[in-house]
Design a protein around this motif. Sequence first.
Motif, short mmCIF file in Angstrom:
data_model
loop_
_atom_site.label_atom_id
_atom_site.label_comp_id
_atom_site.label_asym_id
_atom_site.label_seq_id
_atom_site.Cartn_x
_atom_site.Cartn_y
_atom_site.Cartn_z
N LEU A 65 1.02 -1.21 -0.07
CA LEU A 65 -0.15 0.11 -0.02
C LEU A 65 0.88 1.33 -0.12
O LEU A 65 0.53 2.20 -0.62
N ALA A 66 1.87 1.33 0.64
CA ALA A 66 2.97 2.28 0.73
C ALA A 66 3.41 2.71 -0.65
O ALA A 66 3.43 3.99 -0.95
N LYS A 98 0.61 -6.34 -9.90
CA LYS A 98 -0.57 -5.67 -9.89
C LYS A 98 -1.68 -6.41 -8.93
O LYS A 98 -2.76 -5.93 -9.18
N HIS A 99 -1.23 -7.07 -8.16
CA HIS A 99 -1.79 -7.90 -7.14
C HIS A 99 -1.26 -8.13 -5.80
O HIS A 99 0.00 -8.58 -6.04
N ARG A 136 -8.74 -0.93 -3.97
CA ARG A 136 -8.39 0.17 -4.45
C ARG A 136 -7.15 0.34 -5.12
O ARG A 136 -6.74 0.86 -6.09
N ALA A 137 -5.91 -0.08 -4.37
CA ALA A 137 -4.65 -0.18 -4.81
C ALA A 137 -4.39 -0.89 -6.06
O ALA A 137 -3.77 -0.30 -6.97
N GLU A 138 -5.07 -2.08 -6.13
CA GLU A 138 -4.91 -2.96 -7.14
C GLU A 138 -5.50 -2.30 -8.36
O GLU A 138 -5.03 -2.41 -9.50
N ARG A 139 -6.68 -1.66 -8.30
CA ARG A 139 -7.48 -1.02 -9.20
C ARG A 139 -6.47 0.17 -9.96
O ARG A 139 -6.40 0.30 -11.08
#
Length: 159
Positions: free
Chosen positions: A74-75, A106-107, A127-130
Amino acid sequence: MGICSCRRKKDAPKVLKAAPANIGKPIKDAIAVDAAWNTSSGDMEYQGVYLQTGERIFLQGPFKDGTNNIGEFLAIVHGLAYLQKKGSDLPIYSDSRTAISWIKKKHANTKLALTPRNKPVFEMLQRAERWLVLNQYPNKILKWETEYWGENPADFGRK
């Protein structure tokens, strides 16, 4: 017990190795990101700092029942989104090989189970992956070489 992202004897002096030529020194015009995870409570948080000045540019958390790897992932994504908004191509340093590999895929390949307490963490992961799927970025994601350069400047210092 404090928030900790790894285990190390507090009394052991940290002796840095001389960096080989292919590693060199860190780029100062960059950001570094890191996460911290409390082994007793499961709380996770992460932050990013600008290397040139040491200024914190973001801090998120603590979040209940996360993992250190999730925080590291996430960072990096937070750093990428932040730099995109600023129109910046600065590189991002992370000391997490796992999180860097997740960024490339991306996962976030976490085994963490979804619970009511960590639902916000899973929402952030989605949200981060998207964001990674929908956005392109010029920023390099670089490995912070702790054994040669010392502790990641974004480290929480609670080991």
